[in-house]
Design a protein around this motif. Sequence first.
Motif, PDB file in Angstrom:
ATOM      1  N   UNK A 186     -13.882  99.574  34.884  1.00 27.96           N
ATOM      2  CA  UNK A 186     -12.989  99.656  36.050  1.00 27.96           C
ATOM      3  C   UNK A 186     -11.534  99.873  35.653  1.00 27.96           C
ATOM      4  N   UNK A 187     -11.120  99.226  34.571  1.00 31.23           N
ATOM      5  CA  UNK A 187      -9.713  99.278  34.162  1.00 31.23           C
ATOM      6  C   UNK A 187      -9.422 100.401  33.165  1.00 31.23           C
ATOM      7  N   UNK A 188     -10.478 101.073  32.713  1.00 27.69           N
ATOM      8  CA  UNK A 188     -10.322 102.158  31.739  1.00 27.69           C
ATOM      9  C   UNK A 188      -9.589 101.682  30.481  1.00 27.69           C
ATOM     10  N   UNK A 189     -10.077 100.569  29.943  1.00 25.26           N
ATOM     11  CA  UNK A 189      -9.507 100.054  28.702  1.00 25.26           C
ATOM     12  C   UNK A 189     -10.650  99.668  27.764  1.00 25.26           C
ATOM     13  N   UNK A 190     -10.310  99.305  26.561  1.00 22.35           N
ATOM     14  CA  UNK A 190     -11.333  98.979  25.571  1.00 22.35           C
ATOM     15  C   UNK A 190     -11.727  97.502  25.652  1.00 22.35           C
ATOM     16  N   UNK A 191     -12.911  97.210  25.133  1.00 20.54           N
ATOM     17  CA  UNK A 191     -13.358  95.814  25.059  1.00 20.54           C
ATOM     18  C   UNK A 191     -12.412  95.022  24.164  1.00 20.54           C
ATOM     19  N   UNK A 192     -11.910  95.645  23.101  1.00 20.41           N
ATOM     20  CA  UNK A 192     -10.968  94.956  22.218  1.00 20.41           C
ATOM     21  C   UNK A 192      -9.729  94.514  22.984  1.00 20.41           C
ATOM     22  N   UNK A 193      -9.215  95.357  23.873  1.00 21.99           N
ATOM     23  CA  UNK A 193      -8.037  94.996  24.662  1.00 21.99           C
ATOM     24  C   UNK A 193      -8.312  93.767  25.527  1.00 21.99           C
ATOM     25  N   UNK A 194      -9.509  93.699  26.100  1.00 22.08           N
ATOM     26  CA  UNK A 194      -9.869  92.555  26.946  1.00 22.08           C
ATOM     27  C   UNK A 194     -10.087  91.317  26.082  1.00 22.08           C
ATOM     28  N   UNK A 195     -10.782  91.469  24.971  1.00 23.39           N
ATOM     29  CA  UNK A 195     -10.986  90.326  24.075  1.00 23.39           C
ATOM     30  C   UNK A 195      -9.653  89.808  23.530  1.00 23.39           C
ATOM     31  N   UNK A 196      -8.720  90.707  23.226  1.00 19.42           N
ATOM     32  CA  UNK A 196      -7.396  90.288  22.770  1.00 19.42           C
ATOM     33  C   UNK A 196      -6.667  89.515  23.865  1.00 19.42           C
ATOM     34  N   UNK A 197      -6.720  90.027  25.090  1.00 19.03           N
ATOM     35  CA  UNK A 197      -6.079  89.347  26.222  1.00 19.03           C
ATOM     36  C   UNK A 197      -6.675  87.957  26.433  1.00 19.03           C
ATOM     37  N   UNK A 198      -7.988  87.894  26.531  1.00 24.64           N
ATOM     38  CA  UNK A 198      -8.661  86.625  26.792  1.00 24.64           C
ATOM     39  C   UNK A 198      -8.643  85.685  25.588  1.00 24.64           C
TER      40      UNK A 198
END
Length: 136
Positions: A93-105
């Motif tokens: 949905x956000x057009x970003x990578x899993x790494x970006x989400x894992x880094x955020x979280x």
Amino acid sequence: MTLEELEKALPEIREKASVSYPWLSLKGLKYETINKIHNGGNYKLRSLYRYLDLLAYVLRIDGQLAEDLQTFGQIMREKRIAAGLTVVDICSQAHCTAKAIYDLEGGKGSQRSTLLSFISCIGGVSFSIHEMIDEL
């Protein structure tokens, strides 16, 4: 308030606290970064936390104290799970990578643009800032 509203409130808070741009620069926060924060440019969340710390303010997300990037990330993860979304859902949905989400979280921080995309996927959050003295 939204992230954008929080960013727009910071110049007045900086002035009220009598904190100068040269002093912020001496403390490692560049004028260009402050300008990005004030004007909705893309910056690292670590910079926002540094700015708030130098102003002696703390961040709350939907009422929860997010005292550091680690806590911030945990709150974002809880919000994603509460919204019934997986990391894969957010990525598509956000057009970003899993790494970006894992880094955020994971509390490693992220870019403002990633956070805004994440927030739009989970249905929004409310930010507030408070003087550190009020939180003691």
